[in-house]
Design a protein around this motif. Structure first.
Motif, mmCIF file in Angstrom:
data_model
loop_
_atom_site.group_PDB
_atom_site.id
_atom_site.type_symbol
_atom_site.label_atom_id
_atom_site.label_comp_id
_atom_site.label_asym_id
_atom_site.label_seq_id
_atom_site.Cartn_x
_atom_site.Cartn_y
_atom_site.Cartn_z
ATOM 1 N N UNK A 3 0.827 -1.206 0.000
ATOM 2 C CA UNK A 3 0.000 0.000 0.000
ATOM 3 C C UNK A 3 0.862 1.256 0.000
ATOM 4 N N UNK A 4 1.986 1.203 0.692
ATOM 5 C CA UNK A 4 2.879 2.366 0.748
ATOM 6 C C UNK A 4 3.339 2.797 -0.629
ATOM 7 N N UNK A 5 3.602 1.841 -1.502
ATOM 8 C CA UNK A 5 4.171 2.175 -2.809
ATOM 9 C C UNK A 5 3.135 2.245 -3.929
ATOM 10 N N UNK A 6 1.935 1.656 -3.702
ATOM 11 C CA UNK A 6 0.928 1.648 -4.769
ATOM 12 C C UNK A 6 -0.320 2.457 -4.434
ATOM 13 N N UNK A 7 -0.542 2.741 -3.150
ATOM 14 C CA UNK A 7 -1.758 3.413 -2.673
ATOM 15 C C UNK A 7 -3.013 2.555 -2.806
ATOM 16 N N UNK A 8 -2.852 1.280 -3.062
ATOM 17 C CA UNK A 8 -3.994 0.360 -3.041
ATOM 18 C C UNK A 8 -4.173 -0.130 -1.604
ATOM 19 N N UNK A 9 -5.327 0.130 -1.031
ATOM 20 C CA UNK A 9 -5.563 -0.242 0.357
ATOM 21 C C UNK A 9 -5.434 -1.751 0.546
ATOM 22 N N UNK A 10 -4.919 -2.206 1.701
ATOM 23 C CA UNK A 10 -4.759 -3.649 1.937
ATOM 24 C C UNK A 10 -6.039 -4.446 1.708
ATOM 25 N N UNK A 11 -7.173 -3.883 2.100
ATOM 26 C CA UNK A 11 -8.431 -4.631 1.948
ATOM 27 C C UNK A 11 -8.839 -4.775 0.482
ATOM 28 N N UNK A 12 -8.224 -3.995 -0.417
ATOM 29 C CA UNK A 12 -8.540 -4.076 -1.845
ATOM 30 C C UNK A 12 -7.524 -4.907 -2.629
ATOM 31 N N UNK A 13 -6.535 -5.473 -1.934
ATOM 32 C CA UNK A 13 -5.475 -6.209 -2.624
ATOM 33 C C UNK A 13 -5.774 -7.706 -2.701
ATOM 34 N N UNK A 14 -5.481 -8.287 -3.846
ATOM 35 C CA UNK A 14 -5.458 -9.732 -4.000
ATOM 36 C C UNK A 14 -4.078 -10.093 -4.524
ATOM 37 N N UNK A 15 -3.363 -10.925 -3.759
ATOM 38 C CA UNK A 15 -1.984 -11.270 -4.099
ATOM 39 C C UNK A 15 -1.925 -12.645 -4.740
ATOM 40 N N UNK A 16 -1.187 -12.729 -5.835
ATOM 41 C CA UNK A 16 -1.017 -13.978 -6.565
ATOM 42 C C UNK A 16 0.462 -14.348 -6.587
#
Length: 338
Positions: free
Chosen positions: A51-64
């Motif tokens: 989130x620090x580097x992309x500004x995508x909130x953790x709750x909106x992230x899906x990691x593959x």
């Protein structure tokens, strides 16, 4: 004061890491980003760094990531439990959003707060792995001052949700959800305390809330700085598992000439947030159901008396802040007999 503070905060350069740091490459939206983590960090901590580097909130992230299945969906899982290698690249799917005032309502509500015993709290605070996490956070997180630190003032660190504001109830105007006497409280304690806001949400959300509540523009007090969820760390509790917390050592390391364990107090409705600094935390009664309780809630009025009563003490960390109401009553009795 600076010398006292330095003995309470992990050294930045002289303490070697006992575990290897991982430098991961995250692919998102056609670009690659680098994040630094350790095996003792959780998936949730990894998402904070992303989130620090992309500004995508953790709750909106899906990691593959190859061959790990759904493990990256468990925010409490330690990275050491996942076969992650520095050489491989991870893909993140997520969207940056312009947060709106009601957005955080869908965040998980913590209702099972708990109290960690004094002995375990000391153990958590003194564990080298947690000191390492704090050192990394000190290195990585930048605190932007909105107003200068003031020499000779103590420090009050305030949570937002359920401390200053009922973030679950609905209203046409956010002022209806503000805790009673908020501006009177901040105006009174500002005479003796610098004020820092620290929320477990994102900085956009913090700025939006404080702006709409009039906290950032009130002429009677000034906010020194605001911190968000990226300043927090995760620690392992033997009795309660992985928990997030707000390490005050971050602030003490950034401003050692002004703040230390001796002159800092923190208000939060969640006791777990104090686990890295148990002697500096005061658990405030949560402000919920604003429409029903707005006419009877006097918590900030009573806490104003407490903060002003202890402002002249050289070391407020020796106090048991659980007994703050008794401290107020004793002061009233003493004044009556003088």
């Amino acid at each position: 004061m600076a010398a006292e503070a330095s003995s309470s905060v992990p050294a930045l350069a002289t303490s070697p890491l006992t575990e290897e740091e991982l430098t991961l490459t995250v692919k998102w939206s056609g670009k690659e980003y680098t994040v630094r983590v350790c095996g003792s960090d959780t998936v949730g901590e990894l998402k904070r760094r992303i989130c620090e580097v992309t500004n995508v909130l953790p709750k909106r992230q899906k990691l593959l990531y190859p061959k790990v299945g759904s493990k990256l969906a468990d925010d409490c899982l330690l990275l050491s439990q996942i076969p992650i290698k520095t050489s491989l690249k991870m893909t993140m799917i997520g969207t940056v959003e312009d947060e709106i005032f009601v957005d955080q309502v869908d965040s998980p509500e913590i209702v099972d707060d708990f109290e960690i015993g004094q002995e375990e709290a000391v153990d958590i605070k003194d564990k080298e792995v947690n000191k390492q996490k704090l050192r990394r956070r000190i290195e990585q997180y930048k605190i932007t001052l909105r107003n200068p630190c003031r020499e000779g003032k103590k420090l009050l660190v305030l949570d937002i949700d359920y401390t200053l504001f009922d973030h679950r109830s609905t209203a046409e105007n956010p002022l209806e959800l503000m805790r009673p006497y908020l501006h009177e409280f901040l105006s009174a304690v500002y005479a003796e305390y610098d004020i820092i806001i620290w929320s477990a949400t994102s900085m956009k959300w913090v700025e939006l809330k404080m702006g709409q509540l009039g906290v950032l523009s009130n002429p009677n007090y000034k906010i020194t700085a605001m911190l968000d969820h990226l300043a927090m760390i995760t620690v392992q509790s033997d009795s309660h598992g992985i928990i997030d917390c707000k390490p005050l050592g971050l602030i003490w390391a950034k401003f050692p000439e002004f703040y230390s364990p001796k002159n800092t107090i923190m208000f939060d409705d969640l006791r777990r947030n104090f686990v890295m600094n148990p002697q500096n935390g005061l658990t405030i009664k949560p402000f919920r159901k604003a429409h029903a309780n707005r006419g009877t809630d006097r918590e900030l009025m009573k806490l104003t008396q407490y903060l002003l009563a202890i402002a002249d003490l050289d070391d407020i960390s020796v106090l048991n802040h659980k007994d703050w109401e008794s401290y107020n009553e004793d002061n009233v009795k003493r004044r009556r007999h003088t």
